[in-house]
Design an enzyme around this catalytic site. Sequence first.
Site: not given
Ligand code: GLU
Length: 447
Positions: A128, A168
């Site tokens: 992340k 996100d």
């Molecule tokens: N931000 C999204 C999540 O919390 C998607 C992450 C992604 O597609 O890599 O899962």
Amino acid sequence: MLGKEYVEKVIKEVEERNKGEVEFLNAVKEVLISLAPVFDKHPEYIEEGLLERIVEPERQIFFRVPWVDDEGKVRVNRGYRVQFNSAIGPYKGGLRFHKTVNQSIIKFLGFEQIFKNSLTGLPIGGGKGGSDFDPKGKSNREIMRFCQSFMAELCKHIGADTDVPAGDIGVGGREIGYMYGYYKKIRNAYEGVLTGKGLSYGGSLVRTEATGYGLVYFTEEMLKDKNLSFKDSTVVISGSGNVAIYALEKAHQFGAKVVAMSDSNGYIYDENGINLEVIKDIKEVKRGRIKEYIEKVPTAKYFEDHRKIWEVKCDIALPCATQGEINKESAETLVKNGVKAVSEGANMPTDLDAIEVFQKAGVLFGPAKAANAGGVAVSALEMSQNSVRASWSFEEVDNKLKNIMKDIYLNAKNAAKEYGDEGNILMGANIAGFLKVAEAMYSQGIV
Ligand code: GLU
């Protein structure tokens, strides 16, 4: 050593080492407490220090993001990428641009992502990132300059087989486009290094809708088990971003009536069911505030204080805004008003003591790492399409998403039963997500 003892020992060590990181500590506790019975069955995992290793990110990158605003003034933000776990695949997870972003928040999100990604059944590790940059009120040019500066550093650490970021909060199609363009310019590589891309340059159909649709598919499975359904139910959805909008669309398609939605200022109530097109226009086109809804739909009402949205009576609550939005008091209000199911579209929106309120009252609870995994699942499908340079149809991707959400529910349900707490989907999701990663880590030695 018993599983419970082992888990308590590791939680204590994590608290000592990560003082003040409230969100990260909460996320670790929520997962680890569920895992105690796993170690009773697998004492070899204790021997291998699996938990001590899994709570420590493999790599953390923190960097300066300097940029110049429209007035010519120099601004400096902080950039983060936490590469948490790559046991089952390249790091995968979104980038969040929001003024509240700090190390603890990125670490909590990265930690959750390990188990969420594992639950999808697809080969993706957990990561992340993001920045404390606040996109509100910034011009397109400012957003572009910021994204380029952010990518100028991030590009050294990512790649289609290493780490694949996505969106996100605060990062959507526009930001992904600017970051992709800059990555390509610096690295001279046309590869699937980001997901959530535009359809003209390697994006996947259904990626935009995936988290919201997936949330509703998952929740419908959970409801079905108790002979309930979205059909004819009253629903409250907090938030009005990407997850909330497509949860609204799918909930309406499933025959529910969504009566309330919110943003960080307040919430709207529309007893006739919220009009999807009006919301899309305000949020996706004009990038405006939710109170503008009542100008278009005068019979609807607007209330300041977004937290009060949980006072609206509903059968199903879908928190889709952000972490920590349902506290114990809001949970008690929801229960008093007869809520039957709560399913998390946002990451960790429900406080630990609020979850307890739902569980004690017998309210169905869909935990984020299972319920909102549809977004990252379709991201993984986007990666597959990029690898083979293919584009699948909307129906094909949507069907895969449906099946993935169904399997996630079944796996979580079965794990809860196998490990002695039938019906506890939170515990089941934690265990099912953990087992695959644990097995891979165990096989790969102490790395
Ligand atoms: N931000 C999204 C999540 O919390 C998607 C992450 C992604 O597609 O890599 O899962």
